[in-house]
Motif scaffolding. Structure first.
Motif, PDB file in Angstrom:
ATOM      1  N   PHE A 144       0.834  -1.203   0.000  1.00  0.00           N
ATOM      2  CA  PHE A 144       0.000   0.000   0.000  1.00  0.00           C
ATOM      3  C   PHE A 144       0.869   1.252   0.000  1.00  0.00           C
ATOM      4  O   PHE A 144       0.605   2.204  -0.744  1.00  0.00           O
ATOM      5  CB  PHE A 144      -0.926   0.000   1.219  1.00  0.00           C
ATOM      6  CG  PHE A 144      -1.814   1.216   1.308  1.00  0.00           C
ATOM      7  CD1 PHE A 144      -3.082   1.205   0.734  1.00  0.00           C
ATOM      8  CD2 PHE A 144      -1.392   2.368   1.956  1.00  0.00           C
ATOM      9  CE1 PHE A 144      -3.896   2.324   0.802  1.00  0.00           C
ATOM     10  CE2 PHE A 144      -2.196   3.488   2.034  1.00  0.00           C
ATOM     11  CZ  PHE A 144      -3.448   3.475   1.461  1.00  0.00           C
TER      12      PHE A 144
ATOM     13  N   PHE B 172      -6.083   4.476  -6.702  1.00  0.00           N
ATOM     14  CA  PHE B 172      -6.615   4.000  -5.424  1.00  0.00           C
ATOM     15  C   PHE B 172      -7.808   3.067  -5.640  1.00  0.00           C
ATOM     16  O   PHE B 172      -7.960   2.060  -4.946  1.00  0.00           O
ATOM     17  CB  PHE B 172      -7.042   5.179  -4.550  1.00  0.00           C
ATOM     18  CG  PHE B 172      -5.902   5.962  -3.963  1.00  0.00           C
ATOM     19  CD1 PHE B 172      -4.857   5.315  -3.321  1.00  0.00           C
ATOM     20  CD2 PHE B 172      -5.879   7.344  -4.045  1.00  0.00           C
ATOM     21  CE1 PHE B 172      -3.804   6.034  -2.765  1.00  0.00           C
ATOM     22  CE2 PHE B 172      -4.833   8.072  -3.501  1.00  0.00           C
ATOM     23  CZ  PHE B 172      -3.790   7.416  -2.857  1.00  0.00           C
TER      24      PHE B 172
ATOM     25  N   THR C 227      -5.682  -0.800   3.161  1.00  0.00           N
ATOM     26  CA  THR C 227      -6.495   0.384   2.887  1.00  0.00           C
ATOM     27  C   THR C 227      -7.324   0.751   4.103  1.00  0.00           C
ATOM     28  O   THR C 227      -7.412   1.923   4.499  1.00  0.00           O
ATOM     29  CB  THR C 227      -7.420   0.130   1.676  1.00  0.00           C
ATOM     30  OG1 THR C 227      -6.617  -0.173   0.533  1.00  0.00           O
ATOM     31  CG2 THR C 227      -8.290   1.342   1.386  1.00  0.00           C
TER      32      THR C 227
ATOM     33  N   SER D 199      -5.505  -0.076  -4.849  1.00  0.00           N
ATOM     34  CA  SER D 199      -5.432  -0.099  -3.385  1.00  0.00           C
ATOM     35  C   SER D 199      -6.623  -0.806  -2.758  1.00  0.00           C
ATOM     36  O   SER D 199      -6.457  -1.704  -1.919  1.00  0.00           O
ATOM     37  CB  SER D 199      -5.325   1.333  -2.842  1.00  0.00           C
ATOM     38  OG  SER D 199      -4.170   1.974  -3.341  1.00  0.00           O
TER      39      SER D 199
END
Length: 514
Positions: free
Chosen positions: A217, A264, A276, A268
């Motif tokens: 991440f 994202f 996350t 993510s």
């Protein structure tokens, strides 16, 4: 027909590159080459726009999965495929990119006078690479497009920018490239963990240890946070905007900032859901700081381009807040707000370019009373100012409203939503102050009295953006219906993974208690 559908994304991606090649090969003297380059660039970008609209009209909004998908072998030794596809989230960014590119060509029609064919080639190349980013479903292919778009943007700022263009271009390149290197390390790890496959869709829901997810991440965050840009990774943006030509600022604010937030959503949340979730409170804090702090900084600026640049950081803070709140409403609002910001910020930079071409200054103290000489310009500026502050009836209102209402119901987000509301008030303050000082009152210089009315070309390039501000303000479901199925699936899958994590934590705690 089926062949056209499966190859639509390839055509959309590489047609602008074909146009860029034509720019380099145009014969004739410098004046002839410049004229033909502008016409050809407008032709290729317009055809790309028409094809993107045709793709949108054939898109099944009820289907949450990838459509117009094409998956063929590419680099067999690495098991990398040419895998392209769009869902309800990415298709709107493809269309927005295709819309803004011909507008950028029109913006540059008279303002760019040196090396015109190369300038047009850079813009068409940038369009191709950005569309590729939004369509790529193979991680290596995604990375190639992600890195390739740095080259034309670097040239646009560094060759055709302002006095400090080289400094701004290098700063832009180094910030974004450094984050991308860390992302490359994460991509290689995921490739090995995924059975030597770069396929993005097969990585969604793949089991990864929580500690591994945290490091992955952070690596992706380094690339995406710079692109958004999130505070405090935003410092390259004001310099890049100020030094870039008008069309460069348009594509930078309208499209490139969206790539980080898109990352994202595509990487993510579905690949690293546990990480996350763990980092969500920190992203809330960074988003709230970005919303309020950069709004205050914008209010203190004297360069009108910097005001809009800092406002972009503030508005993108709402987007990251909504994404990490991870409710259907907040993510829907974030996607819509990205589209809306692309429309409104592009128009505001274009308006600044119109007046800069006449007065060759961006110092706000040199302006005032423009309404007396350019009433149509003042009207357009008012419309996009109202859209920027989220006035009901304009496109930005629904996006911001969904973000705030959706985020308020998320865990631990209430305080940050309240802070974000303060940012809306501050946004109205600096935007209305800008309008008052620039447009209203009596002319403060003789230059204002000599201003010429907007040309037909200038009026024409604003018309699609005006129509979208009004249309999406009055009928937001035109965009929300497209994204709903894909967003609902993304959020549902994310919460399933988070629920598994919480269940495992409870089991571990129970065993330790025993």
């Amino acid at each position: 027909m089926e062949t056209i559908n499966t190859n639509m994304l390839t055509i959309l991606t590489f047609l602008p590159l074909v146009g860029a090649l034509f720019m380099v090969l145009i014969p004739g003297n410098e004046e002839t080459r410049a004229s033909n380059a502008k016409k050809l660039a407008l032709l290729f970008s317009t055809v790309t726009l028409i094809l993107s609209l045709a793709m949108l009209s054939g898109f099944d909004a009820s289907n949450p999965n990838m459509q117009f998908e094409l998956n063929k072998g590419w680099i067999s030794s690495l098991n990398a495929n040419y895998h392209m596809g769009v869902d309800g989230i990415s298709i709107l960014f493809v269309v927005l990119t295709a819309l803004l590119t011909p507008i950028c060509i029109l913006v540059s029609w008279n303002s760019i006078t040196k090396r015109v064919p190369l300038y047009m080639a850079a813009f068409l190349s940038l369009e191709a690479f950005v569309i590729g980013v939004f369509c790529a479903l193979d991680m290596l292919l995604f990375y190639v497009f992600w890195e390739a778009m740095l080259i034309p943007m670097f040239l646009i700022i560094g060759v055709w920018g302002g006095e400090n263009r080289v400094y701004a271009a290098l700063k832009f390149f180094l910030y974004t490239f450094l984050g991308s290197v860390l992302m490359l390390v994460a991509l290689v790890y995921l490739y090995l963990e995924n059975g030597n496959s770069f396929d993005i869709l097969s990585m969604h829901g793949m089991y990864l240890d929580t500690n591994v997810q945290i490091w992955l991440f952070l690596a992706f965050f380094a690339a995406f946070a710079v692109k958004v840009p999130m505070w405090p990774f935003h410092t390259w943006l004001p310099d890049a905007h100020v030094q870039a030509p008008t069309a460069g600022s348009v594509i930078l604010a309208g499209i490139l900032l969206k790539m980080g937030a898109y990352g994202f959503l595509r990487f993510s949340m579905p690949i690293m859901p546990e990480a996350t979730y763990i980092f969500t409170p920190y992203i809330y804090a960074l988003s709230a700081i970005a919303i309020v702090y950069t709004a205050l900084v914008a209010f203190a600026q004297t360069d009108i381009k910097k005001i809009i640049a800092y406002s972009s950081v503030s508005h993108m803070g709402f987007v990251t807040l909504g994404i990490f709140a991870a409710t259907v409403e907040s993510v829907q609002g974030s996607v819509m707000q990205m589209i809306n910001h692309g429309i409104v910020s592009s128009a505001l930079f274009m308006l600044i370019g119109v007046i800069y071409d006449r007065m060759h200054t961006r110092d706000i103290s040199r302006f005032g009373g423009i309404v007396n000489r350019m009433p149509l310009y003042a009207t357009l500026f008012m419309l996009f100012t109202m859209a920027a502050v989220g006035l009901p009836g304009t496109n930005s209102f629904v996006g911001e409203f969904l973000i705030l209402t959706g985020s308020y119901g998320a865990e631990h987000a209430q305080l940050y939503v309240v802070i974000a509301c303060l940012g809306i008030v501050l946004g109205a303050v600096y935007m209305l102050s800008l309008y008052k000082r620039m447009i209203m009152g009596e002319p403060v210089t003789q230059e204002i009295m000599r201003l010429k009315h907007m040309e037909k070309r200038e009026v024409f390039m604003f018309m699609p953006l005006v129509a979208l501000v009004i249309y999406l303000g009055l009928a937001p479901n035109a965009a929300l219906n497209v994204t709903e199925a894909a967003v609902t699936k993304l959020v549902a899958d994310y919460h399933i993974e988070v629920a598994h994590m919480e269940k495992d934590d409870l089991q571990i705690a129970y065993v330790e208690d025993k």
